[in-house]
Scaffold this motif. Structure first.
Motif, PDB file in Angstrom:
ATOM      1  N   VAL A 207      34.867 -85.526 -21.477  1.00 31.62           N
ATOM      2  CA  VAL A 207      33.659 -85.891 -21.657  1.00 31.62           C
ATOM      3  C   VAL A 207      33.527 -87.139 -22.857  1.00 31.62           C
ATOM      4  CG1 VAL A 207      31.072 -85.500 -22.333  1.00 31.62           C
ATOM      5  CG2 VAL A 207      32.224 -83.787 -21.082  1.00 31.62           C
ATOM      6  N   CYS A 281      31.014 -86.010 -16.614  1.00 31.51           N
ATOM      7  CA  CYS A 281      30.276 -85.619 -17.927  1.00 31.51           C
ATOM      8  C   CYS A 281      29.420 -84.801 -17.671  1.00 31.51           C
ATOM      9  CB  CYS A 281      29.980 -87.142 -18.739  1.00 31.51           C
ATOM     10  SG  CYS A 281      31.408 -87.957 -19.128  1.00 31.51           S
ATOM     11  N   HIS A 282      28.352 -85.166 -16.920  1.00 30.62           N
ATOM     12  CA  HIS A 282      27.063 -84.343 -16.784  1.00 30.62           C
ATOM     13  C   HIS A 282      27.550 -83.159 -16.178  1.00 30.62           C
ATOM     14  CE1 HIS A 282      23.220 -83.599 -14.910  1.00 30.62           C
ATOM     15  NE2 HIS A 282      22.661 -84.344 -16.137  1.00 30.62           N
ATOM     16  N   ILE A 285      28.970 -80.959 -18.873  1.00 31.26           N
ATOM     17  CA  ILE A 285      28.199 -80.454 -20.141  1.00 31.26           C
ATOM     18  C   ILE A 285      27.333 -79.591 -19.371  1.00 31.26           C
ATOM     19  CG2 ILE A 285      25.901 -81.236 -21.606  1.00 31.26           C
ATOM     20  CD1 ILE A 285      29.038 -81.946 -22.398  1.00 31.26           C
ATOM     21  N   LEU A 292      23.152 -83.603 -21.027  1.00 34.43           N
ATOM     22  CA  LEU A 292      23.585 -84.833 -21.414  1.00 34.43           C
ATOM     23  C   LEU A 292      22.668 -85.788 -21.132  1.00 34.43           C
ATOM     24  CD1 LEU A 292      25.932 -87.122 -22.276  1.00 34.43           C
ATOM     25  CD2 LEU A 292      26.694 -86.755 -19.839  1.00 34.43           C
ATOM     26  N   ILE A 306      24.757 -85.546 -26.564  1.00 37.46           N
ATOM     27  CA  ILE A 306      25.339 -84.336 -25.693  1.00 37.46           C
ATOM     28  C   ILE A 306      24.568 -83.241 -26.654  1.00 37.46           C
ATOM     29  CG2 ILE A 306      27.165 -82.876 -25.306  1.00 37.46           C
ATOM     30  CD1 ILE A 306      29.015 -85.334 -25.344  1.00 37.46           C
TER      31      ILE A 306
END
Lengths: 325, 133
Positions: A207, A281-282, A285, A292, A306
């Motif tokens: 991330v 990334c989303h 997380i 995020l 984050i």
């Protein structure tokens, strides 16, 4: 599910003491791999969609027969196996692709660096195109490896107490291509005494790596990238700020974290990307029970924030990364 | 003139790196496998070695390091035991799918550093300068 491990769970949609979505969420937390099948007396498209969204693998109408359940389990196994094979293939492909890419990129760097003699401006320009596109390919390869790793760790990964600064942020910022980035952008890390977060170190590195990579790619030359760590109650917040291409509120709310979406941001014309990084990334997380979010403020400043839950004191630290960097 | 031995099965990469290292005043030798690398190391006694990991086998580079760093008195490589080595690998420290690898890894004998592919030439030159100083 509190007392024993089940490989498959069949649950009726109408439960006396709990809603079906709530059950599915808790069951998924207890066991990432168990097959969860929902049966319904009054099936509806919206209920099915909600069940899948909350982690169900299948949604069946009553009456349920043993044959139907067996068939459903077999289908889910086959589908999971197929996904696994696909991610293994992608990982292998991405790893193999690094070889020829390295040769092309090194060769272009040798010429562009003037090591073999001076170049005229047109030649420098052409080599710039080759090097930029090599960078794009390298990003794409990294994304595929990240993706494959995520699929794999979903089945094997365990949460540990992770040290944001020493195990996640610093290893990313120490990468030579970031430390000596061609835009001469600098990094500033603020925040001390930040508690550990509950998570998977490698996934959190993916991330931060993606967000820092974007901050450089879409940032303005000679500006600063700021990484602010702070606490808000029992949550740990990391804000990554840069100055450069801005994002519209509409894009942030609707498309930014969708897969294969590339935004037309002001100032970001011609910057290439895979459209996978922010989606990954989303997803990571969210899987960590965090959020995020993106904010595009005045003065061309963009922040990706984050928010992750602090690790419980009983959670063991991730020792495997202690001597790594 | 400092001598550098490049050991990598990618001939194109070796050609580019040799060219740039020669312009920086190094004498360069090349080997395309760990086995060939061991022979060249003994014959040439280089001041530094740039070593790939995956060559004739997935771990050829690691085996090379074990051979060179063998601490037994009977080792054939006593005379080159302390040659500084920088490892080149496509296994990225961050996206290192199913591998856990780094230059301080306890199971690996001491090396001078690790650089990931795709390679930044400046990083390699900086590292070699330190290694041969």
């Amino acid at each position: 599910m509190e007392r024993d491990i089940f490989s498959a769970v069949l649950v009726e949609e109408k439960l006396p003491d709990m809603s079906c979505p709530e059950f599915l969420q808790q069951a998924r937390k207890k066991s990432a791999n168990a097959i969860l099948i929902v049966s319904s007396v009054e099936p509806s498209l919206s209920a099915a969609r909600q069940a899948f969204h909350n982690g169900a693998d299948d949604y069946l109408d009553l009456p349920i027969t043993p044959g139907l359940v067996q068939e459903s389990i077999a289908n889910i196994h086959a589908q999971r196996h197929q996904n696994r094979s696909m991610s293994d293939f992608l990982a292998l492909w991405a790893h193999e692709a690094r070889g020829p890419l390295t040769a092309i990129q090194t060769s272009a760097q040798v010429l562009a660096g003037g090591y073999l003699g001076p170049l005229n401006p047109e030649q420098t320009g052409e080599l710039g195109i080759i090097l930029r596109n090599c960078g794009y390919l390298a990003d794409m390869i990294d994304c595929h490896l990240d993706w494959a790793q995520l699929e794999w760790q979903q089945q094997t990964g365990e949460n540990r107490a992770v040290d944001w600064i020493h195990q996640v942020i610093e290893p990313v910022l120490q990468r030579p291509e970031y430390r000596d980035n061609p835009k001469s952008m600098t990094f500033r890390l603020t925040g001390i005494d930040i508690p550990r977060v509950a998570g998977n170190t490698r996934q959190l590195q993916i991330v931060v790596n993606n967000l820092v990579n974007n901050a450089i790619k879409y940032g303005r030359d000679h500006t600063e990238i700021r990484l602010d760590l702070s606490r808000q109650g029992d949550r740990v917040i990391l804000g990554i700020h840069n100055t450069g291409c801005t994002l519209s509120r509409h894009d942030i709310e609707t498309r930014l974290f969708q897969p294969f979406v590339r935004l037309k941001s002001k100032g970001g014309e011609g910057v290439k990307g895979t459209g996978l990084g922010l989606y990954l990334c989303h997803r990571i997380i969210r899987q960590h029970g965090g959020n995020l979010t993106a904010h595009s403020g005045p003065g061309d400043e963009v922040e990706f924030r984050i928010s992750l839950p602090q690790a419980p004191l009983t959670l063991p630290a991730d020792e495997s990364f202690n001597d790594q960097f | 003139m400092k001598k550098v031995l490049l050991i990598d099965d990618d001939k194109d990469l070796c050609q580019s790196l040799s060219a740039v290292l020669r312009t920086q005043g190094y004498e360069v030798a090349v080997a395309h496998s760990a086995t060939e690398g061991l022979k060249t190391t003994l014959a040439l006694k280089p001041d530094a070695i740039v070593l790939d990991v995956l060559m004739e086998t997935d771990t050829a580079g690691f085996e090379f390091i074990y051979q060179i760093r063998d601490e037994r008195d009977s080792s054939r490589y006593l005379s080159v035991r302390n040659t500084p080595i920088v490892l080149l690998t496509a296994i990225n420290q961050i996206t290192n799918f199913r591998f856990s690898l780094n230059e301080k890894q306890s199971y690996l004998p001491s090396i001078s550093g690790m650089l990931t592919k795709p390679l930044q030439i400046e990083s390699l030159l900086d590292r070699l300068k330190q290694m041969t100083a």
